[in-house]
Scaffold this motif. Structure first.
Motif, mmCIF file in Angstrom:
data_model
loop_
_atom_site.group_PDB
_atom_site.id
_atom_site.type_symbol
_atom_site.label_atom_id
_atom_site.label_comp_id
_atom_site.label_asym_id
_atom_site.label_seq_id
_atom_site.Cartn_x
_atom_site.Cartn_y
_atom_site.Cartn_z
ATOM 1 N N ASN A 46 -0.101 13.940 16.394
ATOM 2 C CA ASN A 46 -1.021 15.087 16.357
ATOM 3 C C ASN A 46 -2.259 14.849 15.500
ATOM 4 O O ASN A 46 -3.193 15.649 15.540
ATOM 5 N N ASP A 47 -2.278 13.792 14.695
ATOM 6 C CA ASP A 47 -3.413 13.621 13.777
ATOM 7 C C ASP A 47 -3.890 12.179 13.656
ATOM 8 O O ASP A 47 -4.498 11.808 12.657
ATOM 9 N N LEU A 48 -3.620 11.370 14.667
ATOM 10 C CA LEU A 48 -4.005 9.962 14.531
ATOM 11 C C LEU A 48 -5.517 9.792 14.441
ATOM 12 O O LEU A 48 -6.011 8.885 13.756
ATOM 13 N N GLY A 97 0.808 -1.206 0.000
ATOM 14 C CA GLY A 97 0.000 0.000 0.000
ATOM 15 C C GLY A 97 0.838 1.252 0.000
ATOM 16 O O GLY A 97 1.883 1.302 -0.667
ATOM 17 N N PHE A 98 0.420 2.237 0.803
ATOM 18 C CA PHE A 98 0.988 3.586 0.684
ATOM 19 C C PHE A 98 1.240 4.222 2.048
ATOM 20 O O PHE A 98 0.589 3.896 3.038
ATOM 21 N N MET A 99 2.179 5.146 2.053
ATOM 22 C CA MET A 99 2.506 5.940 3.241
ATOM 23 C C MET A 99 2.482 7.406 2.869
ATOM 24 O O MET A 99 2.817 7.775 1.738
ATOM 25 N N ALA A 100 2.079 8.255 3.827
ATOM 26 C CA ALA A 100 2.081 9.698 3.573
ATOM 27 C C ALA A 100 2.350 10.459 4.864
ATOM 28 O O ALA A 100 2.034 10.004 5.965
ATOM 29 N N ILE A 101 2.960 11.631 4.681
ATOM 30 C CA ILE A 101 3.140 12.606 5.763
ATOM 31 C C ILE A 101 2.542 13.910 5.265
ATOM 32 O O ILE A 101 3.229 14.729 4.647
ATOM 33 N N PRO A 102 1.241 14.128 5.468
ATOM 34 C CA PRO A 102 0.604 15.344 4.947
ATOM 35 C C PRO A 102 1.146 16.605 5.603
ATOM 36 O O PRO A 102 1.777 16.557 6.667
ATOM 37 N N ALA A 103 0.876 17.735 4.963
ATOM 38 C CA ALA A 103 1.219 19.027 5.558
ATOM 39 C C ALA A 103 0.541 19.149 6.914
ATOM 40 O O ALA A 103 -0.600 18.733 7.102
ATOM 41 N N ALA A 104 1.255 19.715 7.879
ATOM 42 C CA ALA A 104 0.760 19.778 9.251
ATOM 43 C C ALA A 104 -0.435 20.725 9.379
ATOM 44 O O ALA A 104 -0.502 21.766 8.731
ATOM 45 N N SER A 105 -1.370 20.326 10.228
ATOM 46 C CA SER A 105 -2.510 21.169 10.573
ATOM 47 C C SER A 105 -2.994 20.762 11.955
ATOM 48 O O SER A 105 -2.841 19.601 12.357
ATOM 49 N N THR A 106 -3.561 21.702 12.687
ATOM 50 C CA THR A 106 -4.118 21.386 14.006
ATOM 51 C C THR A 106 -5.637 21.252 13.980
ATOM 52 O O THR A 106 -6.247 20.916 14.989
ATOM 53 N N ASP A 107 -6.237 21.475 12.822
ATOM 54 C CA ASP A 107 -7.689 21.400 12.677
ATOM 55 C C ASP A 107 -8.088 20.033 12.125
ATOM 56 O O ASP A 107 -7.595 19.620 11.073
ATOM 57 N N LEU A 108 -8.961 19.335 12.826
ATOM 58 C CA LEU A 108 -9.336 17.974 12.440
ATOM 59 C C LEU A 108 -9.845 17.908 11.010
ATOM 60 O O LEU A 108 -9.439 17.030 10.236
ATOM 61 N N GLU A 109 -10.726 18.807 10.633
ATOM 62 C CA GLU A 109 -11.297 18.749 9.287
ATOM 63 C C GLU A 109 -10.244 19.039 8.221
ATOM 64 O O GLU A 109 -10.263 18.439 7.142
ATOM 65 N N GLN A 110 -9.335 19.954 8.507
ATOM 66 C CA GLN A 110 -8.239 20.220 7.566
ATOM 67 C C GLN A 110 -7.295 19.030 7.475
ATOM 68 O O GLN A 110 -6.797 18.696 6.402
ATOM 69 N N GLN A 111 -7.051 18.379 8.595
ATOM 70 C CA GLN A 111 -6.209 17.184 8.585
ATOM 71 C C GLN A 111 -6.812 16.090 7.711
ATOM 72 O O GLN A 111 -6.097 15.359 7.014
ATOM 73 N N ARG A 112 -8.124 15.983 7.728
ATOM 74 C CA ARG A 112 -8.779 14.879 7.030
ATOM 75 C C ARG A 112 -8.701 15.002 5.511
ATOM 76 O O ARG A 112 -8.778 13.983 4.803
ATOM 77 N N ILE A 113 -8.545 16.212 4.977
ATOM 78 C CA ILE A 113 -8.601 16.398 3.527
ATOM 79 C C ILE A 113 -7.525 15.592 2.785
ATOM 80 O O ILE A 113 -7.854 14.771 1.910
ATOM 81 N N PRO A 114 -6.217 15.772 3.093
ATOM 82 C CA PRO A 114 -5.222 14.957 2.386
ATOM 83 C C PRO A 114 -5.292 13.485 2.761
ATOM 84 O O PRO A 114 -5.008 12.612 1.922
#
Length: 234
Positions: free
Chosen positions: A204-206, A158-175
């Motif tokens: 911070n985003d688990l 499968g795949f791995m990613a390290i999205p751009a950091a965000s502290t907002d749950l909804e913003q975290q969910r987009i990528p």
């Protein structure tokens, strides 16, 4: 220190349990990968004694020392991979999360000892399109997968990613949602492959990652505490 580590493990497990419940997923659908970079083998052994079996390392030389002390654990390499470091990675790890170009996959396949069985690999995706980060773009994955899948001593999971950091749950969910969609699309395009893994989500985003289908969350700071870098590890 040992009580502190065990308390941290309990707290992280509770977060994962809660996030799985919120996502309507069974707890066993998410693997906790304890990221132990810069931390001593004694800390790893302490968490292992409490039942934690999968550990992630970013720095090869440091990782090899810990693997020599604790070979019975499941070791994942999650850091950047230089071409001249592929042989010891292929020889010592069960999983590699950070395959970011075809050449690395080819070298890992060539250098994997057959007696150790297939090496589980993930393709690193630059899901947020950041110039400072390595990884495949979303648009090139469908072309890359058949080339990687044809390599004899690897299994693409499968795949791995390290999205751009965000502290907002909804913003975290987009990528993270983009990653979930990528896995679903590639499962449909390549049904013959065992594409079952999304490695994403850190301290911070688990929660966001589990809501968006993460099967491995990579947790370091919230387990081991802040890292102290005396010098740049190799």
């Amino acid at each position: 220190m040992s009580e502190h580590l065990l308390s941290n493990l309990k707290n992280v497990e509770a977060r994962i349990e809660h996030a799985c419940h919120a996502a309507g997923r069974p707890r066993e659908s998410v693997t906790l990968l304890a990221v132990s970079k810069t931390k001593p083998a004694s800390d790893v052994a302490m968490l292992a004694s409490a039942g934690q079996k999968a550990f992630g390392e970013n720095y090869l030389q440091e990782a090899l020392q810990k693997i020599a002390e604790l070979p019975e654990l499941e070791w994942h390499f999650i850091g950047p991979i230089q071409s001249n470091k592929t042989r010891p990675i292929a020889e010592n790890f069960a999983w590699v999360h950070s395959v970011d170009r075809l050449k690395i996959a080819e070298r890992l396949s060539h250098q994997r000892p057959v007696a150790q069985g297939l090496l589980n690999i993930l393709l690193e995706i630059n899901v947020s399109g950041e110039e400072s980060k390595s990884g495949f773009s979303l648009s090139e994955i469908a072309e890359i997968i058949p080339q990687v899948a044809a390599l004899p001593n690897l299994v693409l999971r499968g795949f791995m990613a390290i999205p751009a950091a965000s502290t907002d749950l909804e913003q975290q969910r987009i990528p993270l949602h983009r990653m979930q969609q990528l896995l679903l699309e590639m499962q449909q395009a390549f049904p013959e492959l065992p594409l079952d893994t999304l490695s994403m989500g850190m301290s911070n985003d688990l929660e966001a990652a589990i809501l968006e289908g993460a099967t491995i969350v990579r947790i370091g700071t919230d387990l081991f505490g802040a890292r102290e870098y005396k010098k740049k590890p190799e």
